[in-house]
Design a protein around this motif. Sequence first.
Motif, PDB file in Angstrom:
ATOM      1  N   ASP A   1      37.480  31.563  56.562  1.00  0.00           N
ATOM      2  CA  ASP A   1      37.309  30.197  57.047  1.00  0.00           C
ATOM      3  C   ASP A   1      35.828  29.989  57.372  1.00  0.00           C
ATOM      4  O   ASP A   1      35.305  30.608  58.301  1.00  0.00           O
ATOM      5  N   ASP A   2      35.162  29.130  56.597  1.00  0.00           N
ATOM      6  CA  ASP A   2      33.727  28.869  56.811  1.00  0.00           C
ATOM      7  C   ASP A   2      33.416  28.404  58.224  1.00  0.00           C
ATOM      8  O   ASP A   2      32.310  28.603  58.716  1.00  0.00           O
ATOM      9  N   THR A   3      34.374  27.771  58.871  1.00  0.00           N
ATOM     10  CA  THR A   3      34.148  27.275  60.245  1.00  0.00           C
ATOM     11  C   THR A   3      34.830  28.177  61.278  1.00  0.00           C
ATOM     12  O   THR A   3      34.899  27.833  62.449  1.00  0.00           O
ATOM     13  N   GLY A   4      35.330  29.307  60.814  1.00  0.00           N
ATOM     14  CA  GLY A   4      36.084  30.207  61.683  1.00  0.00           C
ATOM     15  C   GLY A   4      35.207  31.110  62.530  1.00  0.00           C
ATOM     16  O   GLY A   4      33.977  30.987  62.554  1.00  0.00           O
ATOM     17  N   PRO A   5      35.836  32.057  63.209  1.00  0.00           N
ATOM     18  CA  PRO A   5      35.113  32.948  64.117  1.00  0.00           C
ATOM     19  C   PRO A   5      34.216  33.928  63.364  1.00  0.00           C
ATOM     20  O   PRO A   5      34.408  34.166  62.165  1.00  0.00           O
ATOM     21  N   PRO A   6      33.249  34.522  64.059  1.00  0.00           N
ATOM     22  CA  PRO A   6      32.405  35.527  63.415  1.00  0.00           C
ATOM     23  C   PRO A   6      33.201  36.797  63.111  1.00  0.00           C
ATOM     24  O   PRO A   6      34.279  37.010  63.658  1.00  0.00           O
ATOM     25  N   GLY A   7      32.660  37.617  62.236  1.00  0.00           N
ATOM     26  CA  GLY A   7      33.263  38.918  61.947  1.00  0.00           C
ATOM     27  C   GLY A   7      34.518  38.880  61.108  1.00  0.00           C
ATOM     28  O   GLY A   7      35.327  39.800  61.156  1.00  0.00           O
ATOM     29  N   GLN A   8      34.686  37.832  60.288  1.00  0.00           N
ATOM     30  CA  GLN A   8      35.901  37.744  59.466  1.00  0.00           C
ATOM     31  C   GLN A   8      35.890  38.704  58.276  1.00  0.00           C
ATOM     32  O   GLN A   8      36.935  38.966  57.686  1.00  0.00           O
ATOM     33  N   THR A   9      34.721  39.191  57.909  1.00  0.00           N
ATOM     34  CA  THR A   9      34.615  40.104  56.779  1.00  0.00           C
ATOM     35  C   THR A   9      34.413  41.511  57.318  1.00  0.00           C
ATOM     36  O   THR A   9      33.364  41.838  57.872  1.00  0.00           O
ATOM     37  N   SER A  10      35.471  42.326  57.184  1.00  0.00           N
ATOM     38  CA  SER A  10      35.436  43.707  57.655  1.00  0.00           C
ATOM     39  C   SER A  10      36.351  44.528  56.749  1.00  0.00           C
ATOM     40  O   SER A  10      37.232  43.970  56.080  1.00  0.00           O
ATOM     41  N   PRO A  11      36.162  45.841  56.712  1.00  0.00           N
ATOM     42  CA  PRO A  11      37.024  46.664  55.845  1.00  0.00           C
ATOM     43  C   PRO A  11      38.517  46.482  56.135  1.00  0.00           C
ATOM     44  O   PRO A  11      39.325  46.467  55.200  1.00  0.00           O
ATOM     45  N   ASP A  12      38.893  46.326  57.406  1.00  0.00           N
ATOM     46  CA  ASP A  12      40.307  46.150  57.748  1.00  0.00           C
ATOM     47  C   ASP A  12      40.868  44.827  57.251  1.00  0.00           C
ATOM     48  O   ASP A  12      42.089  44.667  57.183  1.00  0.00           O
ATOM     49  N   ARG A  13      39.998  43.886  56.932  1.00  0.00           N
ATOM     50  CA  ARG A  13      40.442  42.553  56.506  1.00  0.00           C
ATOM     51  C   ARG A  13      40.245  42.316  55.016  1.00  0.00           C
ATOM     52  O   ARG A  13      40.430  41.195  54.543  1.00  0.00           O
ATOM     53  N   LEU A  14      39.850  43.373  54.301  1.00  0.00           N
ATOM     54  CA  LEU A  14      39.617  43.268  52.857  1.00  0.00           C
ATOM     55  C   LEU A  14      40.500  44.261  52.111  1.00  0.00           C
ATOM     56  O   LEU A  14      40.799  45.340  52.624  1.00  0.00           O
ATOM     57  N   ALA A  15      40.881  43.890  50.893  1.00  0.00           N
ATOM     58  CA  ALA A  15      41.659  44.792  50.042  1.00  0.00           C
ATOM     59  C   ALA A  15      41.397  44.437  48.585  1.00  0.00           C
ATOM     60  O   ALA A  15      41.170  43.271  48.254  1.00  0.00           O
ATOM     61  N   PRO A  16      41.440  45.432  47.696  1.00  0.00           N
ATOM     62  CA  PRO A  16      41.261  45.145  46.276  1.00  0.00           C
ATOM     63  C   PRO A  16      42.545  44.595  45.650  1.00  0.00           C
ATOM     64  O   PRO A  16      43.619  45.159  45.828  1.00  0.00           O
ATOM     65  N   LEU A  17      42.389  43.487  44.956  1.00  0.00           N
ATOM     66  CA  LEU A  17      43.491  42.901  44.187  1.00  0.00           C
ATOM     67  C   LEU A  17      42.982  42.604  42.786  1.00  0.00           C
ATOM     68  O   LEU A  17      41.905  42.022  42.627  1.00  0.00           O
ATOM     69  N   CYS A  18      43.753  42.992  41.775  1.00  0.00           N
ATOM     70  CA  CYS A  18      43.379  42.616  40.414  1.00  0.00           C
ATOM     71  C   CYS A  18      43.445  41.091  40.336  1.00  0.00           C
ATOM     72  O   CYS A  18      44.062  40.429  41.179  1.00  0.00           O
ATOM     73  N   ARG A  19      42.803  40.527  39.369  1.00  0.00           N
ATOM     74  CA  ARG A  19      42.722  39.059  39.284  1.00  0.00           C
ATOM     75  C   ARG A  19      44.105  38.409  39.261  1.00  0.00           C
ATOM     76  O   ARG A  19      44.352  37.421  39.950  1.00  0.00           O
ATOM     77  N   ARG A  20      45.034  38.979  38.503  1.00  0.00           N
ATOM     78  CA  ARG A  20      46.394  38.409  38.419  1.00  0.00           C
ATOM     79  C   ARG A  20      47.047  38.337  39.798  1.00  0.00           C
ATOM     80  O   ARG A  20      47.613  37.314  40.190  1.00  0.00           O
ATOM     81  N   HIS A  21      46.971  39.420  40.558  1.00  0.00           N
ATOM     82  CA  HIS A  21      47.631  39.456  41.861  1.00  0.00           C
ATOM     83  C   HIS A  21      46.834  38.715  42.925  1.00  0.00           C
ATOM     84  O   HIS A  21      47.412  38.171  43.875  1.00  0.00           O
ATOM     85  N   HIS A  22      45.516  38.624  42.748  1.00  0.00           N
ATOM     86  CA  HIS A  22      44.705  37.813  43.652  1.00  0.00           C
ATOM     87  C   HIS A  22      45.125  36.344  43.527  1.00  0.00           C
ATOM     88  O   HIS A  22      45.310  35.653  44.536  1.00  0.00           O
TER      89      HIS A  22
END
Length: 155
Positions: free
Chosen positions: A93-114
């Motif tokens: 969320d561009d207007t959301g809280p700081p720190g939204q990008t972290s390893p715990d909040r990211l995961a790899p998804l192939c394009r189809r499943h993304h």
Amino acid sequence: SAGTGGHEPAPGMAETNLFGAVTAEKILDWIRDLGPDATLTPVIDTNQTWAVDQHDPPEAMREQVLTRDRNCVFPHCSVDSRRCDLDHITAYDDTGPPGQTSPDRLAPLCRRHHLAKTHGRWSYVRNKDGTYTWTNQYRRTWLVTTHGTIELPTN
């Protein structure tokens, strides 16, 4: 450990991204043979907790997630994580809280499943133990681990 595909190298061995487990002595031989052309990459701590205040993760964070999760984390998918998108499990969320990008909040998804996740047919969470729980539009759920996928019983 969960981040290295469920195993640790034996004592006196090191895990390499291209050649699997090799002795530390063998790695030193390679470095000596390469001389000034040798490039060392720092050890990646797959459990490091940190966050940034931007959508795209820095390269070190990307490497951490791709090392932790070797494949797309969608149920039964085996696409190599290096061919995947890094997905914000909870939409950024561009207007959301700081720190939204972290390893715990990211995961790899192939394009189809993304795309399947982005367009609302699926949702998922990363569990504290590093597994993922996926839910589809029919409320069926799956648990994705480093060892495979298990469909969970419906209540």
